[in-house]
Scaffold this active site. Structure first.
Site, PDB file in Angstrom:
ATOM      1  N   GLY A  62       0.791  -1.215   0.000  1.00  0.00           N
ATOM      2  CA  GLY A  62       0.000   0.000   0.000  1.00  0.00           C
ATOM      3  C   GLY A  62       0.825   1.267   0.000  1.00  0.00           C
TER       4      GLY A  62
ATOM      5  N   GLU B  11       4.271  -7.272   0.631  1.00  0.00           N
ATOM      6  CA  GLU B  11       3.955  -7.727  -0.729  1.00  0.00           C
ATOM      7  C   GLU B  11       3.817  -6.537  -1.671  1.00  0.00           C
ATOM      8  OE1 GLU B  11       0.348  -9.808  -0.041  1.00  0.00           O
ATOM      9  OE2 GLU B  11       1.321 -11.559   0.852  1.00  0.00           O
ATOM     10  N   PRO B  12       4.876  -5.784  -1.890  1.00  0.00           N
ATOM     11  CA  PRO B  12       4.770  -4.619  -2.775  1.00  0.00           C
ATOM     12  C   PRO B  12       4.665  -5.035  -4.240  1.00  0.00           C
ATOM     13  CG  PRO B  12       7.042  -4.953  -2.117  1.00  0.00           C
ATOM     14  CD  PRO B  12       6.231  -5.971  -1.359  1.00  0.00           C
ATOM     15  N   GLY B  13       3.783  -4.387  -4.946  1.00  0.00           N
ATOM     16  CA  GLY B  13       3.684  -4.586  -6.391  1.00  0.00           C
ATOM     17  C   GLY B  13       3.964  -3.270  -7.083  1.00  0.00           C
TER      18      GLY B  13
ATOM     19  N   ARG C 126      -5.774   2.752 -16.268  1.00  0.00           N
ATOM     20  CA  ARG C 126      -5.891   3.373 -14.951  1.00  0.00           C
ATOM     21  C   ARG C 126      -6.546   4.772 -14.966  1.00  0.00           C
ATOM     22  NH1 ARG C 126      -2.181   4.631 -12.003  1.00  0.00           N
ATOM     23  NH2 ARG C 126      -2.936   3.849  -9.993  1.00  0.00           N
TER      24      ARG C 126
ATOM     25  N   TYR D  65      -9.635   4.397 -12.668  1.00  0.00           N
ATOM     26  CA  TYR D  65      -9.404   4.906 -11.315  1.00  0.00           C
ATOM     27  C   TYR D  65      -9.272   6.426 -11.250  1.00  0.00           C
ATOM     28  CZ  TYR D  65      -7.974   0.043 -10.406  1.00  0.00           C
ATOM     29  OH  TYR D  65      -7.932  -1.323 -10.294  1.00  0.00           O
TER      30      TYR D  65
ATOM     31  N   CYS E 260     -12.601   3.546 -29.532  1.00  0.00           N
ATOM     32  CA  CYS E 260     -13.931   4.098 -29.807  1.00  0.00           C
ATOM     33  C   CYS E 260     -14.777   4.058 -28.533  1.00  0.00           C
ATOM     34  CB  CYS E 260     -14.605   3.315 -30.931  1.00  0.00           C
ATOM     35  SG  CYS E 260     -16.133   4.089 -31.483  1.00  0.00           S
ATOM     36  N   GLU E 261     -14.367   4.821 -27.564  1.00  0.00           N
ATOM     37  CA  GLU E 261     -15.048   5.078 -26.299  1.00  0.00           C
ATOM     38  C   GLU E 261     -14.514   6.431 -25.819  1.00  0.00           C
ATOM     39  OE1 GLU E 261     -17.257   3.176 -24.855  1.00  0.00           O
ATOM     40  OE2 GLU E 261     -16.975   1.234 -25.857  1.00  0.00           O
TER      41      GLU E 261
ATOM     42  N   TYR F  42       0.282  -2.260 -13.635  1.00  0.00           N
ATOM     43  CA  TYR F  42      -1.074  -2.330 -14.162  1.00  0.00           C
ATOM     44  C   TYR F  42      -1.212  -1.620 -15.506  1.00  0.00           C
ATOM     45  CZ  TYR F  42      -1.500  -3.705  -9.344  1.00  0.00           C
ATOM     46  OH  TYR F  42      -1.292  -4.335  -8.144  1.00  0.00           O
TER      47      TYR F  42
END
Length: 420
Positions: free
Chosen positions: A227, A268-270, A307, A311, A337-338, A365
């Site tokens: 986090g 557990e860092p990503g 993202r 988000y 096309c969005e 990500y």
């Protein structure tokens, strides 16, 4: 990525030269930045028995996993396929934590057969483990601490209404099931979400786990998930990892003394390890001047970096073709096309058709959440390691889009004509 003499470079390699060699769009990762983040974590928690488990869902390329293993980092997986990739990269099963969320019992059985460390996320799964394996399979328990802190609600996982973990209010039920089947509980786990700015959230979670630990005398580790907040733009407030290490390490040492022996402290860092290493390079297709907006349309979209749309995430954008151009304000948009917006009212050095832009913080990500929406190819990936760029994933082709599709003969034109 550094600007040297008006040229953007990664480890001394001209980024535009990388774009020319491998084509666009393109993900480029800086191995030095990943290694730097690993070193920061280790130095910040130097006083405890630290184990780093890379959350592979952030960026699962096998070459990135090999880099992690080379640096002494282990792995956290959320699917057996991630674990298989880890094993291809050289991780042993006991180095891989498996933290499923609502997966089938068949996948759980497969993970156990592979020898992965199982992190139990629900009472029903704990009951199933007990009924099928008794005390033969050591597990850790993922706790939902009912702590709501951090960033966007979509990446907050520790609040009371989250699907993740077993509620701390069910402490008695957890222990009853573990005792009934004599399940070997060797670890306690918590992950409350992302983008924590200070040690407060971790210390609140620590209090929950430290209290719960008294129920389980055979623990070998406490896992705080991750986090850590990274910087997405200049002046962003980030997690002070050194201060976090000082406070959490002190609390952990006190806990170990009360528990009666030293345990391992896991993180557990990503995103923290790979986000800042990544750059998504794109080409400007057109600059479209409307009465109210000027749009920069690039050869990428939410299919490569979802993202911002998913988000509302901010990603810094650099015009690496014209870094000293006069500043103008643009909406940077994709070719999907969005509604496909990377940035709104973003000041950038004058952008011209053909200019190469770099979306920063694209290591986490980006590719791992990429898709073939609109029948678009996913980009190639390049890792810059010891001053040299290496291709670590080929660009997709039209054949890749068709792979797995089945041509149904009854739909062929000549067959349809015969039916008529």
């Amino acid at each position: 990525m550094q600007l040297n003499n008006q040229t953007y470079q990664i480890q001394g390699v001209d980024v535009l030269a990388i774009a020319d060699e491998f084509g666009l769009p393109l993900y480029v990762y800086d191995a030095d930045k990943i290694i730097e983040k690993i070193g920061l974590l280790r130095s910040s928690f130097a006083g405890v028995n630290l184990k780093i488990k890379y959350a592979a869902k952030a960026l699962t390329n096998v070459s990135i996993l090999k880099l992690m293993r080379q640096q002494g980092v282990e792995m956290d997986s959320v699917s057996v396929n991630e674990a298989r990739m880890g094993m291809l990269a050289g991780f042993t099963p006991d180095q891989i934590m498996f933290t499923p969320s609502g997966v089938s019992f068949e996948e759980i059985r497969e993970a156990i057969d592979m020898g992965l460390q199982l992190n139990v996320d629900s009472l029903s799964l704990l009951e199933w483990v007990g009924q099928n394996y008794g005390g033969q399979v050591p597990v850790s328990i993922r706790i939902n601490p009912h702590i709501s802190e951090g960033g966007n609600i979509k990446i907050s996982t520790g609040h009371a209404d989250s699907k993740f973990g077993i509620s701390i209010l069910q402490r008695a039920e957890i222990k009853a099931i573990a005792d009934q089947y004599q399940i070997s509980v060797t670890g306690l786990h918590i992950h409350t979400g992302s983008d924590f700015k200070n040690a407060g959230a971790f210390l609140k979670g620590a209090e929950v786990l430290f209290a719960l630990a008294s129920d389980y005398p055979n623990l070998t580790f406490i896992d705080f998930g991750s986090g850590f907040k990274v910087a997405y733009k200049e002046g962003d407030h980030i997690t002070d990892v050194a201060e976090l290490g000082r406070q959490v390490s002190a609390a952990f040492r006190d806990f170990c003394q009360q528990y009666g022996r030293d345990l391992e402290l896991w993180f557990e860092p990503g995103k923290f390890l790979v986000s800042e290493s990544g750059h998504l390079l794109v080409k400007t297709n057109i600059v479209k001047e409307n009465p109210t907006r000027t749009f920069v349309a690039v050869d990428s979209g939410l299919n490569h970096l979802i993202r911002p749309m998913m988000y509302d995430a901010y990603h810094d954008i650099k015009n690496i073709s014209n870094p000293t151009g006069s500043e103008k304000t643009y909406n940077v948009v994709g070719y999907i096309c969005e509604t496909d917006t990377f940035a709104t009212d973003r000041p950038l050095p004058d952008v011209r058709p053909g200019d190469v832009l770099s979306f920063e913080n694209a290591g986490a990500y980006g590719f791992s959440m990429a898709s073939n929406y609109n029948a678009r190819f996913r980009p190639a990936e390049v890792l810059v390691y010891e001053g040299k760029p290496y291709l670590i994933r080929q660009r997709e082709t039209f054949e890749d889009l068709l792979r797995g599709q089945v041509d149904v003969a009854v739909l062929n034109p000549e067959t349809i004509e015969q039916v008529r």
